[in-house]
Design an enzyme around this catalytic site. Structure first.
Site, short mmCIF file in Angstrom:
data_model
loop_
_atom_site.label_atom_id
_atom_site.label_comp_id
_atom_site.label_asym_id
_atom_site.label_seq_id
_atom_site.Cartn_x
_atom_site.Cartn_y
_atom_site.Cartn_z
N ARG A 275 -10.66 0.02 14.27
CA ARG A 275 -10.61 0.69 12.97
C ARG A 275 -11.73 0.16 12.08
O ARG A 275 -12.77 0.78 11.96
CB ARG A 275 -9.22 0.50 12.35
CG ARG A 275 -8.95 1.38 11.17
CD ARG A 275 -7.47 1.42 10.80
NE ARG A 275 -6.94 0.14 10.35
CZ ARG A 275 -5.67 -0.04 9.97
NH1 ARG A 275 -4.81 0.97 10.02
NH2 ARG A 275 -5.24 -1.22 9.56
N LYS B 236 0.84 -1.20 0.00
CA LYS B 236 0.00 0.00 0.00
C LYS B 236 0.88 1.25 0.00
O LYS B 236 2.06 1.17 0.37
CB LYS B 236 -0.92 -0.02 1.23
CG LYS B 236 -0.16 -0.05 2.55
CD LYS B 236 -1.05 -0.48 3.70
CE LYS B 236 -0.30 -0.38 5.01
NZ LYS B 236 -1.01 -1.07 6.12
N ASP C 94 12.60 23.26 -2.16
CA ASP C 94 13.28 22.40 -3.12
C ASP C 94 14.79 22.27 -2.90
O ASP C 94 15.47 21.60 -3.68
CB ASP C 94 13.09 22.94 -4.55
CG ASP C 94 11.65 23.29 -4.81
OD1 ASP C 94 10.80 22.40 -4.62
OD2 ASP C 94 11.36 24.44 -5.17
N CYS D 184 14.43 24.57 2.58
CA CYS D 184 13.49 25.27 1.69
C CYS D 184 12.61 24.24 1.00
O CYS D 184 12.71 23.05 1.24
CB CYS D 184 14.26 26.07 0.65
SG CYS D 184 15.51 27.18 1.35
N ARG E 198 1.54 -10.80 7.89
CA ARG E 198 1.40 -9.60 7.05
C ARG E 198 2.34 -8.48 7.47
O ARG E 198 1.92 -7.35 7.73
CB ARG E 198 -0.02 -9.02 7.14
CG ARG E 198 -1.20 -9.92 6.90
CD ARG E 198 -2.49 -9.07 6.80
NE ARG E 198 -2.73 -8.21 7.95
CZ ARG E 198 -3.55 -8.51 8.97
NH1 ARG E 198 -4.23 -9.63 8.99
NH2 ARG E 198 -3.69 -7.66 9.96
N HIS F 283 -6.46 -7.19 13.21
CA HIS F 283 -5.29 -6.31 13.19
C HIS F 283 -4.97 -5.91 14.63
O HIS F 283 -5.86 -5.68 15.44
CB HIS F 283 -5.58 -5.08 12.33
CG HIS F 283 -4.35 -4.31 11.95
ND1 HIS F 283 -3.22 -4.90 11.44
CD2 HIS F 283 -4.07 -2.98 11.99
CE1 HIS F 283 -2.30 -3.97 11.19
NE2 HIS F 283 -2.79 -2.80 11.52
N TYR G 226 16.21 31.11 4.76
CA TYR G 226 15.05 31.81 5.32
C TYR G 226 15.12 31.91 6.83
O TYR G 226 15.54 30.96 7.51
CB TYR G 226 13.76 31.05 4.98
CG TYR G 226 13.38 31.04 3.53
CD1 TYR G 226 13.17 32.23 2.82
CD2 TYR G 226 13.18 29.83 2.87
CE1 TYR G 226 12.79 32.20 1.49
CE2 TYR G 226 12.79 29.80 1.54
CZ TYR G 226 12.60 30.99 0.85
OH TYR G 226 12.22 30.95 -0.46
C1 LIG Z 1 -0.40 -1.76 7.02
C2 LIG Z 1 -0.98 -3.01 7.55
C3 LIG Z 1 -0.17 -4.09 7.90
C4 LIG Z 1 1.35 -3.99 7.98
O1 LIG Z 1 1.69 -3.23 9.11
P1 LIG Z 1 3.22 -3.06 9.55
O2 LIG Z 1 3.15 -2.34 10.83
O3 LIG Z 1 3.88 -2.25 8.47
O4 LIG Z 1 3.79 -4.41 9.66
C5 LIG Z 1 -0.78 -5.29 8.22
N1 LIG Z 1 -2.12 -5.40 8.22
C6 LIG Z 1 -2.94 -4.37 7.94
C7 LIG Z 1 -4.41 -4.57 7.99
C8 LIG Z 1 -2.40 -3.14 7.60
O5 LIG Z 1 -3.21 -2.11 7.34
#
Ligand SMILES: *Cc1c(COP(=O)(O)O)cnc(C)c1O
Length: 376
Positions: A131, A33, A320, A318, A219, A160, A264
């Site tokens: 979430r 992602k 850039d 700055c 994951r 999660h 700046y």
């Molecule tokens: C982004 C995400 C992960 C990975 O999380 P990390 O902290 O980068 O390991 C796993 N599961 C879900 C649902 C996520 O949104």
């Protein structure tokens, strides 16, 4: 070639994947992602799949569609809930959505039936992240809604974790509680005679610290990009290698007299006669402005590996460009390369702690105008 680039080390990705494979022995779903946390989704996805990763994950339909267009045909989980009008695209891109409520499942079902597809869905259970996801008590009913439907099939069951990367006892206890709730919900799904599919929960923190979270698939995201959570001694708990090195080039060097100010707001003045270099990299590229007068970059030329030179940023960053105090004895020359983070310099995780944030934000924020250059 451009003066500023993000060098992405794909060999480090392979090593990190091997480390996670050896540690967990499970299938890996790699989140790509946000353009693979800023590393470039396509190259990361291709390398990851060739190194044995089986699943990918994205957060928008568009991210998934781009991977499909480039010929990636591995399964891709869609982490976020999308709008009803995006669901036809989701289905035609063969993404596997996560769902955690009956209404959304209904929408998925009706679109899938219309497309004459059997859409793989992952049931998301909210065990304490707060979430998306269903109440654990509703999991068996939703699992049955998915598996009984004509257009859907239950490809997986997931949750999660909110604090899995923390070694504080109260956080470890919270993770354990989440995992207990999740296991019970999965059991209940099985008890009503439904196959929960691939059971998955472990993000980076859980891969690192919670063996009982690995189930059928893990994951980890940031871990594979090379940043590990710290153990109680404050040391990274796994020896992964950061993928990203942010490089730029000294495009201008000048002598600056004692008392002269730079940039700046005039927040930096020379304490002695010195040389100041300019690099074409600024906050629009993702170099946080709070690093003004507060970060050191590595001069790569004329100094060699044993004599590497970290030199401080001078004055406000700055949009850039930014400036570096090269020192009065500097041998640096125009067109010399410098490393801002990663490589032989302190990595994005170190920069993140200085900014009270996380490495994810540092790498994600490197702007698209900075080309990603892949090395093996
Ligand atoms: C982004 C995400 C992960 C990975 O999380 P990390 O902290 O980068 O390991 C796993 N599961 C879900 C649902 C996520 O949104």
């Amino acid at each position: 070639m451009q003066a500023t680039q993000a060098i992405i080390n794909l060999d480090n990705l392979r090593k990190n994947i091997t480390l996670v494979q050896k540690k967990t022995g499970k299938r890996i779903c790699m989140p790509v992602k946000a353009d693979a946390y800023g590393h470039g989704a396509l190259s990361i996805a291709r390398t990851a799949l060739s190194a044995g990763v089986e699943y990918l994950a994205v957060s928008t339909v568009e991210e998934g569609r781009k991977l499909r267009e480039a010929g990636i045909n591995a399964p891709i989980i869609l982490f976020s809930i999308v709008l009803p009008e995006e669901i036809d695209f989701l289905i035609s891109a063969d993404l596997e959505p996560m769902a955690g409520d009956s209404e959304y499942i209904d929408v998925l079902e009706s679109r899938a039936v219309k497309a004459k597809k059997k859409l793989p869905v992952h049931l998301k259970i909210d065990t304490g992240m707060g979430r998306i996801g269903c109440n654990p008590a509703d999991a068996p009913a939703l699992a049955s809604q998915i598996s009984k439907s004509k257009g859907l099939h239950l490809a997986g069951t997931a949750t999660h974790l909110a604090v899995s990367d923390s070694v504080k006892p109260e956080d470890a206890a919270y993770t354990k509680m989440q995992l207990d709730i999740f296991c019970q919900a999965v059991e209940k799904i099985k008890n009503v005679g439904i196959n929960p599919g691939i059971v998955h929960a472990a993000n980076t923190g859980a891969v690192t610290f919670h063996n009982d979270s690995w189930f059928d698939m893990v994951r980890p995201g940031i871990l594979l990009y090379g940043y590990a959570p710290e153990n109680p001694e404050g040391i990274p708990a796994l020896e992964v290698l950061p993928l990203m090195e942010l490089r730029s080039t000294l495009v201008f060097i000048k002598e600056v007299k004692k008392g002269q100010s730079i940039s700046y707001g005039r927040i930096w003045t020379a304490k002695e006669d010195t040389f100041v270099g300019t690099i074409p990299l600024g906050y629009a590229d993702g170099l946080n402005r709070l690093l003004s007068n507060n970060w050191q970059v590595l001069l790569l030329e004329n100094t060699g590996r044993d004599n590497r030179k970290l030199r401080p940023l001078a004055g406000r960053i700055c949009m850039d460009q930014c400036m570096i105090d090269l020192g009065r004895d500097s041998t640096a020359r125009r067109w010399d390369p410098v490393t801002i983070f990663g490589g032989l310099a302190p990595h994005a995780g170190i920069m993140a702690s200085l900014l009270s944030t996380i490495p994810y934000e540092i790498t994600c924020n490197i702007n698209k105008r900075v080309p990603r250059v892949y090395i093996e």
